[in-house]
Design an enzyme around this catalytic site. Sequence first.
Site, mmCIF file in Angstrom:
data_model
loop_
_atom_site.group_PDB
_atom_site.id
_atom_site.type_symbol
_atom_site.label_atom_id
_atom_site.label_comp_id
_atom_site.label_asym_id
_atom_site.label_seq_id
_atom_site.Cartn_x
_atom_site.Cartn_y
_atom_site.Cartn_z
ATOM 1 N N MET A 17 0.850 -1.200 0.000
ATOM 2 C CA MET A 17 0.000 0.000 0.000
ATOM 3 C C MET A 17 0.877 1.239 0.000
ATOM 4 O O MET A 17 1.718 1.411 0.894
ATOM 5 C CB MET A 17 -0.914 0.010 1.232
ATOM 6 C CG MET A 17 -2.011 -1.028 1.215
ATOM 7 S SD MET A 17 -3.038 -0.961 2.708
ATOM 8 C CE MET A 17 -1.964 -1.850 3.875
ATOM 9 N N CYS A 114 -1.651 -1.961 -10.169
ATOM 10 C CA CYS A 114 -2.016 -0.615 -9.721
ATOM 11 C C CYS A 114 -2.597 0.199 -10.880
ATOM 12 O O CYS A 114 -1.950 0.378 -11.909
ATOM 13 C CB CYS A 114 -0.809 0.107 -9.145
ATOM 14 S SG CYS A 114 -1.202 1.769 -8.548
ATOM 15 N N GLY A 214 -10.764 -8.219 -0.778
ATOM 16 C CA GLY A 214 -11.958 -8.513 0.003
ATOM 17 C C GLY A 214 -12.213 -7.612 1.187
ATOM 18 O O GLY A 214 -13.146 -7.854 1.967
#
Length: 496
Positions: A17, A114, A214
């Site tokens: 991230m 990405c 998820g």
Amino acid sequence: MAAGRLTFRNINALAPMVRVGTLPMRLLALDYGADVVYCEELIDIKMAQCRRVVNDVLDTVDFVAPDDRVMFRTCGKEKERVVFQMGTADPDRALAVARLVEMDVAAIDVNMGCPKEYSTKGGMGAALLSDPDKIEAILRKLVSGVSVPVTCKIRILPTLEETVALAQRIEKVGVAAIAVHGRFKDERPRHPVHCDYIQAVARAVSVPVIANGGSLDLVKSYEDIEEFRCATGAASVMLARAAMWNASVFRSQGLLPLERVMQEYLKYAIQYDNHAFNTKYCLCQMLRDKVESPLGKQVQAAQTNAEISEALGLQEFYRQTEEQLQTRRDALQSSSLPSSPVVDGGVITMAVKFERREYPPQITPKMVLLEWSRKQRMEQPLYETVQRPQDRAFQSTVTLDEKKYRSSLWEKSKKFAEQAAAIVCMRVLGVPEGRVGDKDSDLVCKRKRESRKNGRAEEERRKKLHVADDVLQELETSEQRVVMKTGSETSERSAD
């Protein structure tokens, strides 16, 4: 975990991230039960310019850019479980970066999912999905060129068949695992994850497939991780936002209170000198809809790790850690740097630190040097100060009579750095510094003369005040006598 080599089967991983996957968050995730942690995507062009630096103060390995920014920081605690993810569109550059970091990480990952412009505009990230030949070239170069496992992270393609075909082609190159984010390139986190696509890939290849995507609908607790794994048929699960919001989602014992998680994150940020703006960003992500709460506003207003520590009640931890780090810096600097003058790039340097307690009150090396230069009819000293990004320490250079002087040690503030530079200049020139116990400098002598002069003036003033008080007292006494005499005469006349 396979001994000595990272495995990607039956693991729970912290996803890469941007701005979140720095060292403090990775270590926190490992503490809470994550098996593998990915760093944030780091661009190959920037990493290729870095040099590897062993940071003995923090006990880390830093990859430092030419402008002294730390692009990637890692430590021994995560060495066997951290995956270095890069953004790349060039096989040769990818290999150069992988070889730069491979001794300090457990695996190399290529970002192929990405969708953000900063990644795709250079042909990286999700842009690679439309160029499978380049994907194969990059991965093949890495697999054959480094000693650690190589993986990649993709998004799903417009059709299930295309997605499966790409995964099978990637598998043939020899990768150790494929992470699949179950959304299309133009979809965002608000869109539901396509578990059926991940399941189809997992059935079509023999390498471990890591399910990702998820966090919004499916994973809110540790128990949900296993349900997501079953729903996708994947070997492993990778969590991004669910872990960013509360890294204790990896705990089999259940979630911890958010404020406790924030404090534990902040402790790592302080211990590893994480940049305050990055620390604040991550904490605000954890707060989510509570970012406008009193705590959230205090965190947002903070500009330094010290201020953030105050917001979360860790002032004492911050103070003690800073003292420990400074002690290490001082010990390392004093043992490794020469104390005699050395010419470095036209600048005369010495290993000198400014210690305030060594100088009388109201006297500093800068003041002493300025006074001396005036007496010598020189132009006044000029100071130029720089700040080192990786630890925000300062170093100053002073120019006097067309010569430059600098301490080779870095200081905690701009003021201290300038004082250290002034000390170097005076020691090289043989000018008394005005330290306690040293031969008095011109400025100290001047201050003493001024003090004596002021003392004499004060004594004269006190004497004058004393005389005035005596005169006033005498006048008051005389007036009282006159009043008493007048009163007696009046009394006598009244009696008559």
